[in-house]
Each structure stands twice: as structure tokens, then as C-alpha cells.
Design an enzyme around this catalytic site. Sequence first.
Site, PDB file in Angstrom:
ATOM      1  N   SER A 128       0.828  -1.207   0.000  1.00  0.00           N
ATOM      2  CA  SER A 128       0.000   0.000   0.000  1.00  0.00           C
ATOM      3  C   SER A 128       0.862   1.256   0.000  1.00  0.00           C
ATOM      4  O   SER A 128       1.912   1.308   0.638  1.00  0.00           O
ATOM      5  CB  SER A 128      -0.880  -0.010   1.252  1.00  0.00           C
ATOM      6  OG  SER A 128      -1.451   1.261   1.457  1.00  0.00           O
ATOM      7  N   GLN A 150       0.750  -0.431  -4.819  1.00  0.00           N
ATOM      8  CA  GLN A 150      -0.586   0.181  -4.903  1.00  0.00           C
ATOM      9  C   GLN A 150      -0.465   1.681  -4.717  1.00  0.00           C
ATOM     10  O   GLN A 150       0.087   2.154  -3.721  1.00  0.00           O
ATOM     11  CB  GLN A 150      -1.513  -0.407  -3.827  1.00  0.00           C
ATOM     12  CG  GLN A 150      -2.891   0.240  -3.789  1.00  0.00           C
ATOM     13  CD  GLN A 150      -2.997   1.362  -2.768  1.00  0.00           C
ATOM     14  OE1 GLN A 150      -2.390   1.275  -1.695  1.00  0.00           O
ATOM     15  NE2 GLN A 150      -3.725   2.423  -3.095  1.00  0.00           N
ATOM     16  N   TYR A 152      -2.136   5.248  -4.027  1.00  0.00           N
ATOM     17  CA  TYR A 152      -3.145   6.272  -3.755  1.00  0.00           C
ATOM     18  C   TYR A 152      -2.610   7.505  -4.450  1.00  0.00           C
ATOM     19  O   TYR A 152      -1.554   8.027  -4.075  1.00  0.00           O
ATOM     20  CB  TYR A 152      -3.316   6.499  -2.248  1.00  0.00           C
ATOM     21  CG  TYR A 152      -4.219   5.492  -1.577  1.00  0.00           C
ATOM     22  CD1 TYR A 152      -5.458   5.162  -2.132  1.00  0.00           C
ATOM     23  CD2 TYR A 152      -3.860   4.889  -0.378  1.00  0.00           C
ATOM     24  CE1 TYR A 152      -6.303   4.251  -1.516  1.00  0.00           C
ATOM     25  CE2 TYR A 152      -4.702   3.981   0.250  1.00  0.00           C
ATOM     26  CZ  TYR A 152      -5.918   3.665  -0.324  1.00  0.00           C
ATOM     27  OH  TYR A 152      -6.746   2.777   0.291  1.00  0.00           O
ATOM     28  N   THR A 178      -5.650   2.520  -6.951  1.00  0.00           N
ATOM     29  CA  THR A 178      -6.930   2.389  -6.246  1.00  0.00           C
ATOM     30  C   THR A 178      -7.782   3.629  -6.493  1.00  0.00           C
ATOM     31  O   THR A 178      -7.371   4.750  -6.172  1.00  0.00           O
ATOM     32  CB  THR A 178      -6.679   2.170  -4.743  1.00  0.00           C
ATOM     33  OG1 THR A 178      -5.912   0.966  -4.613  1.00  0.00           O
ATOM     34  CG2 THR A 178      -7.987   2.013  -3.986  1.00  0.00           C
ATOM     35  N   ARG A 187     -16.996   5.745   8.444  1.00  0.00           N
ATOM     36  CA  ARG A 187     -16.689   4.453   9.073  1.00  0.00           C
ATOM     37  C   ARG A 187     -16.950   4.537  10.578  1.00  0.00           C
ATOM     38  O   ARG A 187     -16.080   4.956  11.362  1.00  0.00           O
ATOM     39  CB  ARG A 187     -15.237   4.060   8.811  1.00  0.00           C
ATOM     40  CG  ARG A 187     -14.968   3.796   7.337  1.00  0.00           C
ATOM     41  CD  ARG A 187     -13.562   3.267   7.136  1.00  0.00           C
ATOM     42  NE  ARG A 187     -13.245   3.148   5.724  1.00  0.00           N
ATOM     43  CZ  ARG A 187     -12.004   3.110   5.243  1.00  0.00           C
ATOM     44  NH1 ARG A 187     -10.971   3.154   6.073  1.00  0.00           N
ATOM     45  NH2 ARG A 187     -11.790   2.983   3.944  1.00  0.00           N
ATOM     46  N   LYS A 260      -7.973  -0.587  -9.466  1.00  0.00           N
ATOM     47  CA  LYS A 260      -8.643  -1.306  -8.367  1.00  0.00           C
ATOM     48  C   LYS A 260      -9.876  -0.522  -7.903  1.00  0.00           C
ATOM     49  O   LYS A 260      -9.788   0.689  -7.678  1.00  0.00           O
ATOM     50  CB  LYS A 260      -7.659  -1.480  -7.206  1.00  0.00           C
ATOM     51  CG  LYS A 260      -8.239  -2.151  -5.984  1.00  0.00           C
ATOM     52  CD  LYS A 260      -7.115  -2.513  -5.005  1.00  0.00           C
ATOM     53  CE  LYS A 260      -7.620  -3.177  -3.749  1.00  0.00           C
ATOM     54  NZ  LYS A 260      -8.116  -2.231  -2.743  1.00  0.00           N
ATOM     55  N   HIS A 284     -13.472  -2.521  -1.981  1.00  0.00           N
ATOM     56  CA  HIS A 284     -12.577  -2.168  -0.876  1.00  0.00           C
ATOM     57  C   HIS A 284     -12.992  -2.916   0.392  1.00  0.00           C
ATOM     58  O   HIS A 284     -12.886  -2.408   1.512  1.00  0.00           O
ATOM     59  CB  HIS A 284     -12.629  -0.651  -0.641  1.00  0.00           C
ATOM     60  CG  HIS A 284     -11.333  -0.021  -0.204  1.00  0.00           C
ATOM     61  ND1 HIS A 284     -10.531   0.688  -1.046  1.00  0.00           N
ATOM     62  CD2 HIS A 284     -10.708   0.008   0.998  1.00  0.00           C
ATOM     63  CE1 HIS A 284      -9.477   1.146  -0.384  1.00  0.00           C
ATOM     64  NE2 HIS A 284      -9.566   0.728   0.863  1.00  0.00           N
ATOM     65  N   ASP A 315     -11.401  -8.886  -5.464  1.00  0.00           N
ATOM     66  CA  ASP A 315     -11.310  -9.012  -4.003  1.00  0.00           C
ATOM     67  C   ASP A 315     -12.590  -8.518  -3.371  1.00  0.00           C
ATOM     68  O   ASP A 315     -13.494  -8.041  -4.037  1.00  0.00           O
ATOM     69  CB  ASP A 315     -10.059  -8.323  -3.424  1.00  0.00           C
ATOM     70  CG  ASP A 315     -10.156  -6.809  -3.297  1.00  0.00           C
ATOM     71  OD1 ASP A 315     -11.274  -6.258  -3.163  1.00  0.00           O
ATOM     72  OD2 ASP A 315      -9.091  -6.164  -3.298  1.00  0.00           O
ATOM     73  N   SER A 316     -12.647  -8.683  -2.062  1.00  0.00           N
ATOM     74  CA  SER A 316     -13.740  -8.252  -1.180  1.00  0.00           C
ATOM     75  C   SER A 316     -14.600  -9.432  -0.746  1.00  0.00           C
ATOM     76  O   SER A 316     -15.480  -9.886  -1.483  1.00  0.00           O
ATOM     77  CB  SER A 316     -14.616  -7.163  -1.815  1.00  0.00           C
ATOM     78  OG  SER A 316     -13.843  -5.998  -2.058  1.00  0.00           O
ATOM     79  N   GLY A 317     -14.287  -9.921   0.424  1.00  0.00           N
ATOM     80  CA  GLY A 317     -15.094 -10.981   1.036  1.00  0.00           C
ATOM     81  C   GLY A 317     -14.484 -12.367   0.978  1.00  0.00           C
ATOM     82  O   GLY A 317     -15.060 -13.308   1.521  1.00  0.00           O
ATOM     83  N   ARG A 339      -8.419  -8.767   4.766  1.00  0.00           N
ATOM     84  CA  ARG A 339      -8.459  -8.901   6.235  1.00  0.00           C
ATOM     85  C   ARG A 339      -7.892 -10.213   6.777  1.00  0.00           C
ATOM     86  O   ARG A 339      -7.189 -10.181   7.803  1.00  0.00           O
ATOM     87  CB  ARG A 339      -9.884  -8.690   6.729  1.00  0.00           C
ATOM     88  CG  ARG A 339     -10.377  -7.236   6.581  1.00  0.00           C
ATOM     89  CD  ARG A 339     -11.761  -7.116   7.155  1.00  0.00           C
ATOM     90  NE  ARG A 339     -12.390  -5.827   6.972  1.00  0.00           N
ATOM     91  CZ  ARG A 339     -13.081  -5.464   5.885  1.00  0.00           C
ATOM     92  NH1 ARG A 339     -13.197  -6.299   4.862  1.00  0.00           N
ATOM     93  NH2 ARG A 339     -13.655  -4.277   5.822  1.00  0.00           N
TER      94      ARG A 339
HETATM   95  C1  LIG Z   1      -7.370  -2.301   7.298  1.00  0.00           C
HETATM   96  C2  LIG Z   1      -7.482  -2.196   5.811  1.00  0.00           C
HETATM   97  C3  LIG Z   1      -6.683  -1.272   5.154  1.00  0.00           C
HETATM   98  C4  LIG Z   1      -6.745  -1.190   3.763  1.00  0.00           C
HETATM   99  N1  LIG Z   1      -5.880  -0.325   3.123  1.00  0.00           N
HETATM  100  C5  LIG Z   1      -5.888  -0.287   1.775  1.00  0.00           C
HETATM  101  C6  LIG Z   1      -4.928   0.488   1.090  1.00  0.00           C
HETATM  102  O1  LIG Z   1      -4.068   1.110   1.690  1.00  0.00           O
HETATM  103  N2  LIG Z   1      -5.002   0.524  -0.259  1.00  0.00           N
HETATM  104  C7  LIG Z   1      -5.948  -0.178  -0.970  1.00  0.00           C
HETATM  105  O2  LIG Z   1      -5.975  -0.130  -2.198  1.00  0.00           O
HETATM  106  N3  LIG Z   1      -6.840  -0.948  -0.328  1.00  0.00           N
HETATM  107  C8  LIG Z   1      -6.827  -1.044   1.010  1.00  0.00           C
HETATM  108  N4  LIG Z   1      -7.701  -1.856   1.650  1.00  0.00           N
HETATM  109  C9  LIG Z   1      -8.627  -2.687   0.850  1.00  0.00           C
HETATM  110  C10 LIG Z   1      -7.978  -4.017   0.467  1.00  0.00           C
HETATM  111  O3  LIG Z   1      -6.969  -3.844  -0.491  1.00  0.00           O
HETATM  112  C11 LIG Z   1      -9.012  -4.977  -0.150  1.00  0.00           C
HETATM  113  O4  LIG Z   1      -9.691  -4.353  -1.214  1.00  0.00           O
HETATM  114  C12 LIG Z   1     -10.029  -5.468   0.865  1.00  0.00           C
HETATM  115  O5  LIG Z   1      -9.441  -5.690   2.133  1.00  0.00           O
HETATM  116  C13 LIG Z   1     -10.629  -6.768   0.354  1.00  0.00           C
HETATM  117  O6  LIG Z   1     -11.629  -7.202   1.155  1.00  0.00           O
HETATM  118  P1  LIG Z   1     -11.447  -8.292   2.322  1.00  0.00           P
HETATM  119  O7  LIG Z   1     -10.826  -7.589   3.469  1.00  0.00           O
HETATM  120  O8  LIG Z   1     -12.851  -8.680   2.568  1.00  0.00           O
HETATM  121  O9  LIG Z   1     -10.587  -9.417   1.766  1.00  0.00           O
HETATM  122  C14 LIG Z   1      -7.659  -1.998   3.037  1.00  0.00           C
HETATM  123  C15 LIG Z   1      -8.443  -2.913   3.715  1.00  0.00           C
HETATM  124  C16 LIG Z   1      -8.353  -3.039   5.078  1.00  0.00           C
HETATM  125  C17 LIG Z   1      -9.186  -4.085   5.762  1.00  0.00           C
END
Ligand SMILES: Cc1cc2nc3c(=O)[nH]c(=O)nc-3n(C[C@H](O)[C@H](O)[C@H](O)COP(=O)(O)O)c2cc1C
Length: 389
Positions: A128, A150, A152, A178, A187, A260, A284, A315-317, A339
Site C-alpha cells: 500500500s 498500490q 493512492y 486504487t 466508518r 482497483k 474495498h 477481491d472483497s469478502g 483482512r
Molecule cells: C485495514 C485495511 C486497510 C486497507 N488499506 C488499503 C490500502 O491502503 N489501499 C488499498 O488499495 N486498499 C486497502 N484496503 C482494501 C484491500 O486492499 C481490499 O480491497 C479489501 O481488504 C478486500 O476485502 P477483504 O478484506 O474482505 O478481503 C484496506 C483494507 C483493510 C481491511
Amino acid sequence: MARHWADFQYEIYLNGMAGAVPRLPTDLTRLEELAEQRLGPGPVGYVAGSAGSGSTARANRSALERRRIVPRVLRDVHERDLSVEVLGRALPAPLALAPVGVLSIMHPDAECAAARAAAGQGVPFVLSSASSTPMEQVAEAMGDAERWFQLYWPRDPEVARSFLNRAEAAGFGVLVVTLDTPLLAWRPRDLDQAYLPFLHGVGTANYFSDPAFRAGLAKPVHEDPNAAVTHFVGMFADPSKTWPDLAFLREHWDGPIVLKGVLHPDDARRAVEAGMDGVVVSNHGGRQVAGSVAAADALPGVVEAVGDRLTVLFDSGVRTGDDIFKALALGARAVLVGRPYVYGLGLDGRPGVEHVIRCLLAELDLTLALSGHATPGTIGPADLTEGPG
Ligand SMILES: Cc1cc2nc3c(=O)[nH]c(=O)nc-3n(C[C@H](O)[C@H](O)[C@H](O)COP(=O)(O)O)c2cc1C
């Protein structure tokens, strides 16, 4: 012969004969609860928390759970190979660690521990922009293992350019941009605790170590940390960016670029038009738009729109090997997991992250085999049905 990830289960049973059981659960859906019990409320709230009431994070899970695998039998699954080619890279399995910021809130070894665990298994680590360790240090910890950066996208183009130059020089091969975070979302778990590590200068290592960023400060970071944080806050994201701006990234990055946070098929088509190499279908992890479409529900539309023209990641889940199977069946080339590995890191450092990767891939290998497949390449929509809910 390719590595049989499923053999991890025999290793566990053999260790059991010597009296040892795994330090963390092998059902990775249990890690969140364990993290809630053992780690501080601020950091766990930051990781586990989502946007709004958490409806998108829940939808992500139910969209995967609702889809059910229909196993096939009497197919030769004796020899199996999980390897895939992604963006011109040969990966041992269709998995990468998602970019997650501020890992130092979970473990003092932070990004280096997670990156080493990924490197040890041959799984790409996506660093990140908001890491708590400068990118060069993470790169050094990884040797020549596969790493992606990645972005930002900072408001200041000089800082953006500097990040890209540094990442390229440090051997990050793929740029993941992203796009779903032009603003920090609502949040409640963080708001209720007024917890935001960046305001304490945590998760700002790439910025504070950057010459272009530092050029914008009146005093060095250590002499006026508050001014540095204020500069970071004003720089971190840029909600005014639009599609034509992607030309800047193309100009300053030689390798593949992946966007992303794409959920709409039309945005995926625009990614193709902009000359991008891939998209990550992602919301995300439910952390940005509450009430959003579940990522797995958005995936088939994006695959249909652009799957033959660029690389579609997901991703996600994702929590289990069968979740990965389902994402591949819906058309993803590979998945990112967030996570679960972060909980693994918080609970047991580098070995915890290794545990998560090996559990996921052992379970994927077994799901593949027990559903009648020897490689990810033969999985498709016909392997899934929709359950009642
Ligand atoms: C604590 C935390 C911090 C995150 N920080 C970033 C980040 O810095 N850059 C980014 O592109 N996504 C970030 N994400 C999103 C993750 O890259 C990813 O899309 C997401 O965790 C996927 O879902 P999942 O946690 O259900 O696997 C973050 C997610 C979490 C849980």
C-alpha cells in the site's frame, strides 16, 4: 510436478502426532473473532470495520455464500497444478495479498513480516501507498520475490511521479491504482473511537521519506510532525481526477497498470479504452460505499464486458478456498485477500500470514480436486449454482 498445496493438511496431522496443533484456526472465518478478543479495540476496529452499517461487507460475504459449487466426480484429479499466468507473471496460485495500509498497528514487524510470508510462498505482495514501512525497506525484505505497488494517487504530480520512480527502482513490477478512495468513507467503528492512525503520522512512511513530499515542507518532518501530517492530509487523495488523467500514469510507469475498485461494466470498458492492463473488481472490502453492490455480484458483468481484453482480478469478502474457487468460476483470473492475512499478522506475525496463505491454498486445492478439476483453467460458470440465500 507442481506443488500440491493440499499436503498442508498431512503436515498438520503429522505435527499433531508430535503433540502440536496449529496456533491459529484453520477455518479462517474464525480469525476476526479471535482478533477482536486478543488485539486492541482501535486497531481491530480499523481493520474489521466497514462503511456505514457494514451492509456492503455483509453483502460481499452473502454474494459468495449464495453461490454454491456443483462438484463433479470421476475425473482424474490425481495430479494438480494451481499455477496461473497473471499480467505476464507466472504465479504458483491465483492469489495475491491485497494492499492494506498501516500494518504496524497490527504487529511491530508490519509490512516486512507480511511481505516475507508472501515471498516465502511465491505469492505476490501488494504494498500500500499508506504502508508504515518505506517501500524500499519492504522491497529489501523480499529479495527478488514478486511485488506490486498500490498507488493512492497524490494530488501533487511531483509526489506521484516520485512514488512511481521509487517503486519501479525498488522492483515493484505492477502498478495497482486504487480509484474507490478519493475520500475517506463514513466508518462508524473508527468514528466512535476517533481512531485514525494517519493523524499520528502512522501509515505515512512513503510520504515522509519522499523527497518530493519533503520539498513541500517548511521544516523537516521530525522538527514539525504536525505540519507534515497536515501536508499529508491535503495530498493523500484527489477527488477531482477523471479518466483522461490516467495518461499521466501510462507515461510514468512502464509495467502493467491495474485499476482497483471497478464495479460497473462501463468503467471496465473505459479502463480498456485508457490502455490499462487489468482491473480489480472490488468494493474495498465494503469499506467505502455502504449499500454498494457486492463485489461477487459485480464480477460477472465486468468479465462479460472486458474479460477477453484485460486481466480481471477480484477481491472483497474472500475468506476460504471455496470463495477463491467461486471467484475463479465467475471469471476472475486471480483473487486478492485482505483482512484474513491482516488478522494472521496481528495474531502471530509472519507465521500467522504464512498460515493464512497455506490454509487458503490448501483449501482451494482440495475444493478444486473434490469438485473435479485439476487446474484453475477448467473452472467456469457451469461449476456454480445459486442457492436460496
Ligand atoms: C485495514 C485495511 C486497510 C486497507 N488499506 C488499503 C490500502 O491502503 N489501499 C488499498 O488499495 N486498499 C486497502 N484496503 C482494501 C484491500 O486492499 C481490499 O480491497 C479489501 O481488504 C478486500 O476485502 P477483504 O478484506 O474482505 O478481503 C484496506 C483494507 C483493510 C481491511
